[in-house]
Design an enzyme around this catalytic site. Structure first.
Site, mmCIF file in Angstrom:
data_model
loop_
_atom_site.group_PDB
_atom_site.id
_atom_site.type_symbol
_atom_site.label_atom_id
_atom_site.label_comp_id
_atom_site.label_asym_id
_atom_site.label_seq_id
_atom_site.Cartn_x
_atom_site.Cartn_y
_atom_site.Cartn_z
ATOM 1 N N HIS A 54 0.820 -1.216 0.000
ATOM 2 C CA HIS A 54 0.000 0.000 0.000
ATOM 3 C C HIS A 54 0.852 1.263 0.000
ATOM 4 O O HIS A 54 0.451 2.275 -0.563
ATOM 5 C CB HIS A 54 -0.990 -0.047 1.174
ATOM 6 N N GLU A 95 -13.274 -8.744 -7.718
ATOM 7 C CA GLU A 95 -13.097 -9.619 -6.554
ATOM 8 C C GLU A 95 -13.960 -10.847 -6.757
ATOM 9 O O GLU A 95 -15.176 -10.741 -6.901
ATOM 10 C CB GLU A 95 -13.469 -8.880 -5.255
ATOM 11 N N GLY A 136 -10.450 -11.381 -12.100
ATOM 12 C CA GLY A 136 -9.720 -10.148 -12.382
ATOM 13 C C GLY A 136 -8.774 -10.236 -13.564
ATOM 14 O O GLY A 136 -8.491 -9.233 -14.218
ATOM 15 N N ASP A 191 -2.798 -8.374 -7.427
ATOM 16 C CA ASP A 191 -2.470 -8.761 -6.049
ATOM 17 C C ASP A 191 -3.168 -10.067 -5.664
ATOM 18 O O ASP A 191 -4.008 -10.100 -4.762
ATOM 19 C CB ASP A 191 -2.915 -7.605 -5.127
HETATM 20 N N1 SAM Z 1 -5.746 -6.128 -2.999
HETATM 21 C C1 SAM Z 1 -6.292 -6.323 -1.670
HETATM 22 C C2 SAM Z 1 -5.690 -5.295 -0.751
HETATM 23 O O1 SAM Z 1 -4.517 -4.931 -0.938
HETATM 24 O O2 SAM Z 1 -6.365 -4.819 0.147
HETATM 25 C C3 SAM Z 1 -6.029 -7.698 -1.140
HETATM 26 C C4 SAM Z 1 -6.335 -8.801 -2.081
HETATM 27 S S1 SAM Z 1 -6.051 -10.430 -1.479
HETATM 28 C C5 SAM Z 1 -4.341 -10.566 -1.383
HETATM 29 C C6 SAM Z 1 -6.445 -11.387 -2.886
HETATM 30 C C7 SAM Z 1 -7.920 -11.410 -3.221
HETATM 31 O O3 SAM Z 1 -8.106 -11.960 -4.534
HETATM 32 C C8 SAM Z 1 -8.769 -12.255 -2.298
HETATM 33 O O4 SAM Z 1 -9.773 -11.439 -1.743
HETATM 34 C C9 SAM Z 1 -9.370 -13.334 -3.207
HETATM 35 O O5 SAM Z 1 -10.696 -13.678 -2.854
HETATM 36 C C10 SAM Z 1 -9.333 -12.674 -4.555
HETATM 37 N N2 SAM Z 1 -9.266 -13.529 -5.730
HETATM 38 C C11 SAM Z 1 -8.708 -14.761 -5.864
HETATM 39 N N3 SAM Z 1 -8.723 -15.150 -7.158
HETATM 40 C C12 SAM Z 1 -9.277 -14.118 -7.873
HETATM 41 C C13 SAM Z 1 -9.530 -13.890 -9.251
HETATM 42 N N4 SAM Z 1 -9.211 -14.809 -10.184
HETATM 43 N N5 SAM Z 1 -10.103 -12.717 -9.624
HETATM 44 C C14 SAM Z 1 -10.437 -11.781 -8.700
HETATM 45 N N6 SAM Z 1 -10.214 -11.953 -7.365
HETATM 46 C C15 SAM Z 1 -9.641 -13.093 -6.959
#
Ligand code: SAM
Length: 281
Positions: A19, A118, A145, A165
């Site tokens: 961040h 998400e 994503g 991410d």
């Molecule tokens: N970017 C967020 C932050 O910095 O606050 C944290 C994200 S976390 C590390 C990863 C997220 O990706 C999880 O909430 C998970 O459910 C989601 N996720 C997993 N596979 C995904 C996909 N193919 N497309 C979108 N989201 C996905």
């Protein structure tokens, strides 16, 4: 079936690095009047409680944002990031932590747009709830994503910060992120792309930054923070990194000031350290 929930890890050392870097990217693009898009392929739940439930269980934030919270000697860029965390903790007690969509929202202008993806049903719902008053500036899609990113490039204003991410709970994510960046550079070579990755003993995590250096981007910057010695049993993350394609030219100097401080404050043993390297245009 997705089992990863970011709420367990919110505010840990990896979030601090991620961040902090994200805010430098969006603030840099916001210096020019021209609008830009922020695209977050793995947006998470938006906001996380630190005093209850998941975060309290592991308490990872105590070795991340918790160690910066009471400090009065923060380098300027880090102070700017901690000030944003204060927005959800108005009475000075650290009770909540914002996710990447909030750091972006707070550093964008009216003319800029957020496109958030998400896939986890519950987290997507939480994200939609917390952004329900945001109006047309924010579009949230509860879908994949990687596919979403492909469909959005190039973005109409021809300026964008993209955060990729994933949780890497699926080992195919190492391949997916590589190919997503490779394709994105073809569709939209001028974008600023930021990829987060974990430092683990497994080979694909270790090799990822070396592979990314070979992508045909005009410039890149790689920063990593290692907080501890790798675990003997190969389990657990000993640090994390951000690989940025087409970074702002100011980013290296900013991180050169901040990273030694982060090692000092977030390091957990004598093997704590950082990597900061770049290839300029
Ligand atoms: N970017 C967020 C932050 O910095 O606050 C944290 C994200 S976390 C590390 C990863 C997220 O990706 C999880 O909430 C998970 O459910 C989601 N996720 C997993 N596979 C995904 C996909 N193919 N497309 C979108 N989201 C996905």
């Amino acid at each position: 079936m997705l089992s990863y929930r970011h709420a367990f890890h919110a505010g840990n050392h990896a979030d601090v690095l991620k961040h902090l870097v994200l805010v430098q990217l969006t603030r840099y693009l916001a210096q020019k009047d021209k609008p830009f898009w922020y695209i977050d392929t793995h947006a998470g739940a938006g906001i996380y409680a630190l005093d209850t439930g998941y975060a309290l269980k592991l308490g990872e934030y105590k070795e991340g944002i918790g160690r910066l919270w009471g400090r009065n000697d923060l380098p300027a860029a880090l102070a700017g990031y901690v000030d944003l965390v204060r927005r959800v903790n108005p009475d000075r007690r650290l009770l909540a932590y914002p996710g990447s969509p909030y750091f972006a929202l707070w550093t964008l202008r009216e003319q800029d747009r957020l496109r958030l993806f998400e896939l986890h049903t519950k987290d997507a719902r939480l994200l939609q709830e917390s952004f329900q008053d945001a109006g047309k500036q924010v579009i949230i899609e509860p879908t994949d994503g990687f596919a979403g990113l492909k469909a959005l490039l190039p973005p109409p204003p021809r300026r964008a910060v993209v955060l990729i991410d994933p949780a890497y709970e699926d080992k195919h994510d190492y391949e997916r992120v590589f190919h997503a960046l490779k394709e994105s550079l073809v569709r939209f070579p001028a974008g600023t792309y930021a990829l987060w990755y974990p430092q683990l003993t497994r080979l694909d995590a270790h090799e990822l930054p070396q592979r990314l250096k070979r992508l045909p981007a005009k410039s890149w910057l790689h920063v990593a923070l290692r907080v501890r010695e790798p675990a003997k049993d190969s389990f657990g993350m000993h640090g994390s990194g951000m690989f940025i394609l087409n970074p702002p030219w100011t980013l290296h100097a900013t991180l050169a000031e901040v990273m030694p401080y982060l090692v000092e404050v977030l390091g957990l043993d004598a093997s704590a350290g950082f990597t900061l390297e770049q290839q300029e245009d």
